[in-house]
Design an enzyme around this catalytic site. Structure first.
Site, PDB file in Angstrom:
ATOM      1  N   GLU A  52       0.813  -1.234   0.000  1.00 16.78           N
ATOM      2  CA  GLU A  52       0.000   0.000   0.000  1.00 16.78           C
ATOM      3  C   GLU A  52       0.844   1.281   0.000  1.00 16.78           C
ATOM      4  O   GLU A  52       0.551   2.235   0.716  1.00 16.78           O
ATOM      5  CB  GLU A  52      -1.028  -0.045   1.142  1.00 16.78           C
ATOM      6  N   GLU A  78      -4.994  -8.369  -1.725  1.00 17.19           N
ATOM      7  CA  GLU A  78      -5.574  -8.302  -0.374  1.00 17.19           C
ATOM      8  C   GLU A  78      -6.973  -7.715  -0.489  1.00 17.19           C
ATOM      9  O   GLU A  78      -7.172  -6.705  -1.145  1.00 17.19           O
ATOM     10  CB  GLU A  78      -4.710  -7.406   0.519  1.00 17.19           C
TER      11      GLU A  78
END
Length: 521
Positions: free
Chosen positions: A179, A298
């Site tokens: 991220e 994810e």
């Protein structure tokens, strides 16, 4: 609620594949969060992290082994603060601890090689396919806001990969960073820096695996939220053949404490919005990195540990199975569920490892849905979601039917290969069903094919409670056996020529063994 019966016709195009997934499409994650990670006055992680989970529990091993094999991705928010206790590590190896000035409120943490050995012993014994998320911030420094700059220090990572190879541990893929793409979550790195670092990491992987008997792992990146410009630039800078797999994360239900969570899950138009993201990721790869493929690296539905009394209950499977169906239509090869254990979105309950409803949804998908994705047309309302794949490991086609309506009971007829525009049935005119009968070789007409029955797997909540922790399969609760084993997932057999019934607020896998789909052979 009063029930109403609706007739629906489904046409599956068995002549060509719409898309293809990986054989091991279903994937689950293991995260780094310590026990004192809390959200909204709840601390739902306990001892379920990579560093402290009890790997000796027989049920945990059985739950993973049931997939034969399960793909596991090790990673999460704290992975870019993990250093590896190997080689000439310049800093002491300490666990994560709360720290206000740290990323996500925690200090750096450390993975001891003894723990890495234990993890690999577990992963090898259970036959898991492993993706490991590496630290992409090591050596960098904070610039302003979320932005980080400076050169990535690859030495600790190289020592760690060296150790892994020296021990003969099989890693399917190494993922770089978590991220950090676009504006980032907590921290961000520019696409230019990221792309150059991927070239360095690819070089490390090539060198370390050059003389090894182990299969060289794929390189996966960036494990972040999709932003078109950033992803495009990353592929352009890193260049052909460097990144094998492009990963992006999906939390399309919003925050775990959103009072609208249940409403969103049951709203077909809300669920469909995220299809745009799958489409765009697929297009970016096709145009700028055709050598790579797309994974959802994810996805937990609701972020910040998931929704309490939602993510770990039956109702979440409406979202989850719909995501698996929708993402696979857009050439997503792998879909990693956050998490295997930990938070409220664990497939297994933390501490006990007893399966939550989504575990069984994942297992049924994995066993029944093959990698060939087929196009579907239906005259049903938006509350009936329909997906079709080639059956896994056998002839024919398997359908997934998701009924979001709380009052409509659908009776479904299925046909193949005629590209009619499906119209709603009119009482006066001949039904679409009758029209199709004239043109289509009906599924299961010929007893000579040897299949007189089809398999059906109907999923409903125990006692009709949508937030039940127990899922029923064909009316029977799915519970561990008396010996603590994962139960057999037994279908009901139905006559091939009978219509399919889908109950309100239920999900069904329907296996059609002699559906004539040339694309599947």
């Amino acid at each position: 609620m009063a029930q109403d019966m609706k007739r629906v016709s489904i046409v599956i195009d068995g002549a060509s594949l719409l898309a293809e997934t990986d054989d091991n499409f279903v994937c689950a994650t293991l995260d780094w969060w310590p026990h004192d990670k809390c959200n909204y006055d709840n601390c739902p992680w306990g001892y379920s992290s990579v560093i402290n989970m009890d790997l000796s529990c027989p049920l945990l091993a059985k739950a993973v082994q049931a997939f034969k094999p399960l793909r596991i991705r090790i990673g999460g928010s704290l992975q870019d603060q993990v250093i590896y206790d190997v080689g000439h590590l310049q800093t002491p190896c300490r666990p994560f601890r709360k720290m206000n000035s740290g990323l996500f409120g925690f200090s750096k943490g450390c993975l001891h090689m003894k723990r890495w050995d234990e993890l690999n012993s577990f992963l090898t014994a259970t036959g898991a396919i492993v993706t490991f998320g590496l630290n992409a911030l090591h050596g960098r420094h904070k610039l302003r806001g979320n932005a980080w700059g400076g050169a990535w220090n690859h030495i600790n990572t190289q020592d760690f990969i060296n150790y892994t190879v020296s021990k003969g541990y099989s890693i399917d893929s190494w993922e770089f960073g978590n991220e950090l793409s676009g504006s980032g979550v907590g921290a961000s790195v520019s696409a230019e820096l990221y792309g150059k670092d991927l070239i360095v990491l690819k070089d490390v992987i090539n060198k370390v695996y050059r003389d090894s008997r182990l299969t060289k792992p794929s390189l996966v990146a960036p494990g972040g939220f999709y932003e078109q410009q950033w992803y495009t630039k990353l592929l352009q800078i890193s260049g052909p053949g460097v990144v094998n797999i492009v990963t992006h994360h999906i939390y399309n239900l919003g925050s775990g404490n959103d009072p609208q969570l249940v409403k969103k899950i049951m709203d077909p138009s809300y669920l469909s919005k995220v299809a745009e993201t799958f489409k765009n990721v697929n297009r970016t790869i096709r145009e700028h990195g055709p050598w790579a493929s797309a994974w959802v690296g994810e996805s937990g539905g609701a972020y910040n540990s998931g929704g309490r009394h939602v993510s770990d209950t039956f109702i979440d499977s409406f979202w989850y199975l719909d995501q698996l169906g929708m993402s696979s239509k857009h050439n997503t090869k792998v879909y990693c569920r956050q998490t295997l254990v930990g938070g409220f979105y664990g497939l297994l309950e933390r501490g006990t490892f007893v399966p939550n409803p989504d575990y069984y949804s994942a297992l049924l998908w994995h066993r029944l849905m093959g990698k060939g994705v087929l196009a579907v047309q239906t005259d049903g309302p938006p509350q009936l979601r329909v997906y079709a794949h080639c059956s896994k490991g056998r002839a024919g086609v398997t359908m997934l039917l998701i009924n979001l309506s709380n009052q409509s009971d659908f009776t479904v007829s299925v046909s193949n290969g005629i590209n009619l525009v499906l119209k709603a049935e009119s009482k006066k005119k001949k039904s679409l069903l009758d029209t199709l009968k004239k043109h289509v070789s009906w599924i299961g007409n010929k007893a000579s094919d040897g299949y007189l029955n089809r398999e059906e797997y109907h999923l409903t909540p125990e006692n009709g409670e949508l937030r039940s922790k127990t899922m029923n399969l064909n009316g029977k609760p799915l519970k561990l056996t008396s010996t603590g084993d994962i139960p057999n997932l037994e279908p009901v057999l139905r006559d091939m020529e009978s219509p399919v019934h889908v109950l309100p607020l239920s999900m069904s896998f329907i296996v059609l063994p002699n559906f004539d789909a040339s694309a599947c052979s």
